[in-house]
Motif scaffolding. Structure first.
Motif, PDB file in Angstrom:
ATOM      1  N   LYS A 101     -47.012  19.218  43.777  1.00 48.15           N
ATOM      2  CA  LYS A 101     -46.339  19.868  42.641  1.00 48.15           C
ATOM      3  C   LYS A 101     -45.462  18.876  41.873  1.00 48.15           C
ATOM      4  O   LYS A 101     -45.439  18.887  40.637  1.00 48.15           O
ATOM      5  CB  LYS A 101     -45.493  21.042  43.135  1.00 48.15           C
ATOM      6  CG  LYS A 101     -46.290  22.246  43.607  1.00 48.15           C
ATOM      7  CD  LYS A 101     -45.352  23.347  44.096  1.00 48.15           C
ATOM      8  CE  LYS A 101     -46.108  24.593  44.519  1.00 48.15           C
ATOM      9  NZ  LYS A 101     -45.191  25.645  45.042  1.00 48.15           N
ATOM     10  N   ARG A 102     -44.746  18.027  42.603  1.00 44.86           N
ATOM     11  CA  ARG A 102     -43.908  17.023  41.934  1.00 44.86           C
ATOM     12  C   ARG A 102     -44.752  15.993  41.214  1.00 44.86           C
ATOM     13  O   ARG A 102     -44.399  15.529  40.120  1.00 44.86           O
ATOM     14  CB  ARG A 102     -42.989  16.340  42.957  1.00 44.86           C
ATOM     15  CG  ARG A 102     -41.881  17.246  43.485  1.00 44.86           C
ATOM     16  CD  ARG A 102     -40.775  16.426  44.144  1.00 44.86           C
ATOM     17  NE  ARG A 102     -41.277  15.652  45.261  1.00 44.86           N
ATOM     18  CZ  ARG A 102     -41.366  16.105  46.498  1.00 44.86           C
ATOM     19  NH1 ARG A 102     -41.003  17.345  46.790  1.00 44.86           N
ATOM     20  NH2 ARG A 102     -41.818  15.340  47.463  1.00 44.86           N
ATOM     21  N   GLU A 103     -45.885  15.620  41.805  1.00 47.96           N
ATOM     22  CA  GLU A 103     -46.773  14.666  41.150  1.00 47.96           C
ATOM     23  C   GLU A 103     -47.338  15.237  39.851  1.00 47.96           C
ATOM     24  O   GLU A 103     -47.549  14.504  38.882  1.00 47.96           O
ATOM     25  CB  GLU A 103     -47.914  14.267  42.096  1.00 47.96           C
ATOM     26  CG  GLU A 103     -47.482  13.415  43.274  1.00 47.96           C
ATOM     27  CD  GLU A 103     -47.041  12.032  42.851  1.00 47.96           C
ATOM     28  OE1 GLU A 103     -47.847  11.084  42.922  1.00 47.96           O
ATOM     29  OE2 GLU A 103     -45.872  11.885  42.421  1.00 47.96           O
ATOM     30  N   ILE A 104     -47.578  16.538  39.800  1.00 42.23           N
ATOM     31  CA  ILE A 104     -48.028  17.176  38.556  1.00 42.23           C
ATOM     32  C   ILE A 104     -46.960  17.018  37.478  1.00 42.23           C
ATOM     33  O   ILE A 104     -47.250  16.628  36.335  1.00 42.23           O
ATOM     34  CB  ILE A 104     -48.337  18.673  38.787  1.00 42.23           C
ATOM     35  CG1 ILE A 104     -49.545  18.837  39.710  1.00 42.23           C
ATOM     36  CG2 ILE A 104     -48.605  19.382  37.451  1.00 42.23           C
ATOM     37  CD1 ILE A 104     -49.787  20.273  40.154  1.00 42.23           C
ATOM     38  N   ARG A 105     -45.721  17.294  37.835  1.00 40.13           N
ATOM     39  CA  ARG A 105     -44.619  17.180  36.863  1.00 40.13           C
ATOM     40  C   ARG A 105     -44.418  15.731  36.423  1.00 40.13           C
ATOM     41  O   ARG A 105     -44.052  15.478  35.271  1.00 40.13           O
ATOM     42  CB  ARG A 105     -43.323  17.722  37.473  1.00 40.13           C
ATOM     43  CG  ARG A 105     -43.336  19.221  37.741  1.00 40.13           C
ATOM     44  CD  ARG A 105     -41.947  19.757  38.006  1.00 40.13           C
ATOM     45  NE  ARG A 105     -41.378  19.241  39.248  1.00 40.13           N
ATOM     46  CZ  ARG A 105     -41.503  19.827  40.424  1.00 40.13           C
ATOM     47  NH1 ARG A 105     -42.221  20.956  40.539  1.00 40.13           N
ATOM     48  NH2 ARG A 105     -40.946  19.303  41.504  1.00 40.13           N
ATOM     49  N   ARG A 106     -44.661  14.785  37.332  1.00 41.16           N
ATOM     50  CA  ARG A 106     -44.485  13.371  37.001  1.00 41.16           C
ATOM     51  C   ARG A 106     -45.658  12.802  36.215  1.00 41.16           C
ATOM     52  O   ARG A 106     -45.588  11.681  35.711  1.00 41.16           O
ATOM     53  CB  ARG A 106     -44.274  12.557  38.278  1.00 41.16           C
ATOM     54  CG  ARG A 106     -42.922  12.766  38.934  1.00 41.16           C
ATOM     55  CD  ARG A 106     -42.692  11.777  40.060  1.00 41.16           C
ATOM     56  NE  ARG A 106     -43.418  12.123  41.265  1.00 41.16           N
ATOM     57  CZ  ARG A 106     -42.835  12.518  42.408  1.00 41.16           C
ATOM     58  NH1 ARG A 106     -41.520  12.636  42.471  1.00 41.16           N
ATOM     59  NH2 ARG A 106     -43.554  12.796  43.466  1.00 41.16           N
ATOM     60  N   GLY A 107     -46.754  13.543  36.158  1.00 47.56           N
ATOM     61  CA  GLY A 107     -47.936  13.050  35.455  1.00 47.56           C
ATOM     62  C   GLY A 107     -48.709  12.001  36.235  1.00 47.56           C
ATOM     63  O   GLY A 107     -49.466  11.217  35.644  1.00 47.56           O
TER      64      GLY A 107
END
Length: 295
Positions: A187-193
Motif C-alpha cells: 500500500k505504501r509503495e502504491i502511494r510512493r509510485g
C-alpha cells in the motif's frame, strides 16, 4: 471452453538435499550430512525403504499440541546449524522451534525459473519478494543481476537471510532487507509510485505482521494481488505465486494471476511444486503455484 493445463515442477539439481523416502505420514530427508524425519500428511502410502534406513536418522520432529506444532527429538547429536549449498548459493540450515529448517528445497525450481527470467532480460530488473523468509529467492534474483527488495515480518529470518547473502558472496547492495507487513508495504509503495518488473509472493495460510497484523490467505490475497498489480512497471517480466497448506487449488492461483495480469501480454502457468524420492518412484506434492511471464 479450454481449460488450463496444470504442471508438476521438480528440483532435480540438488546435491546437498534429498527426499530419501516417504510414507506413514512422514518424510525421510537428507539435509547436508544429517538425516531427518518430518511429518508429511500427504504421504498416506507405505515407505519404500526399510526401517533400517529410517533408523539412521539423526532426529525426528514429533507433532504435538504445542505452540509450534511439536518439537524435535534427536537420536544423534547434530550442531545448532550447518551450511548447505545449492548451485552457487550457500546458506545456513538449522532445526528450529517448528519443523522447518530455513529452506524449502522444493522451491529450487522457482529460484531457477526466476534466475532465468532475469538473465534473459535486456535491462536491469527491479524485483519485490514478499513473505521472503530466509531469502533464497532473493539470492537467486540478485545473483542474476536484479535489484531486490525483500520483505518479511520476521526480523530473525531477515537476519538469517543476510547471513545467507554473505555466505553466497552476493553484494551487500544487491538486496534491501525490510521487516514489514507485506500488505501494508505494498500500500505504501502504491502511494510512493514505486514500480517493480518482477514480484515473488509466498503468502502463508495464516500469519502475523511485526506489529501483530493478521494475515488470512483467502481474505487478503485478492486485495494484495490487486495492490501488486498497481506497482508493476509498464513492461513487467514475471510473477511467481506459491501457496502452502491451503484448500485452494492450483486453478485458484491460475485464475487469480490471470486476473491480475490481464492487461499485459504474457503466459500464465500453474500446477504443483513437488519433491521426487531419491530411491522410490513417487512425487510428493508440497505446494501449489502460478507463474506469469512476458518472456
Amino acid at each position: 471452453m479450454q481449460l488450463p493445463q496444470l504442471d508438476l515442477i521438480t528440483s532435480p539439481d540438488w546435491s546437498d538435499y534429498a527426499l530419501l523416502d516417504s510414507g506413514n505420514g512422514q518424510k525421510l530427508e537428507q539435509f547436508g550430512p544429517y538425516r531427518l524425519i518430518r511429518p508429511e500428511p500427504e504421504a498416506i502410502w507405505l515407505p519404500s525403504q526399510s526401517q533400517k534406513e529410517w533408523d539412521l536418522a539423526h532426529g525426528i520432529f514429533v507433532p504435538t499440541a504445542e505452540k509450534n506444532g511439536g518439537h524435535w527429538e534427536f537420536m544423534k547429536k547434530i550442531p545448532d546449524r550447518w551450511t548447505m549449498t545449492y548451485k552457487n548459493y550457500s546458506f545456513w540450515a538449522q532445526t528450529t522451534a517448528s519443523k522447518h529448517l530455513g529452506v524449502f528445497p522444493e522451491q529450487a525450481a522457482q529460484w531457477d525459473w526466476v534466475y532465468q527470467k532475469i538473465k534473459s532480460s535486456n535491462h536491469k530488473t527491479n524485483v519485490l519478494n514478499l513473505f521472503g523468509y530466509t531469502g533464497m529467492a532473493s539470492l537467486s534474483a540478485a545473483a542474476a543481476g536484479a535489484k531486490v527488495t525483500h520483505v518479511d515480518a520476521s526480523k530473525k529470518v531477515n537476519l538469517w537471510g543476510k547471513e545467507n547473502q554473505n555466505l553466497s558472496g552476493i553484494s551487500d547492495t544487491a538486496i534491501r532487507w525490510l521487516v514489514d507487513d507485506a500488505f501494508k508495504f505494498v500500500k505504501r509503495e502504491i502511494r510512493r509510485g514505486s514500480q517493480y518488473d518482477g514480484i515473488i509472493l509466498d503468502p502463508p495460510k495464516f500469519g502475523r505482521g511485526p506489529k501483530g497484523e493478521v494475515w488470512e490467505f483467502y481474505k487478503i490475497l485478492p486485495d494484495l494481488l490487486d495492490g501488486c498489480r498497481q506497482i508493476l512497471s509498464s513492461k513487467p517480466q514475471f510473477i511467481v505465486l506459491t501457496a502452502y497448506a491451503v484448500k485452494a487449488s492450483a486453478l485458484t492461483l491460475y485464475y487469480a494471476t490471470e486476473e491480475m495480469m490481464k492487461k499485459h501480454n504474457g503466459t500464465t502457468t500453474a500446477g504443483e511444486v513437488v519433491l521426487t524420492e531419491k530411491y522410490g518412484q513417487r512425487a510428493l506434492a508440497m505446494a501449489i503455484y502460478a507463474r506469469w511471464s512476458s518472456i
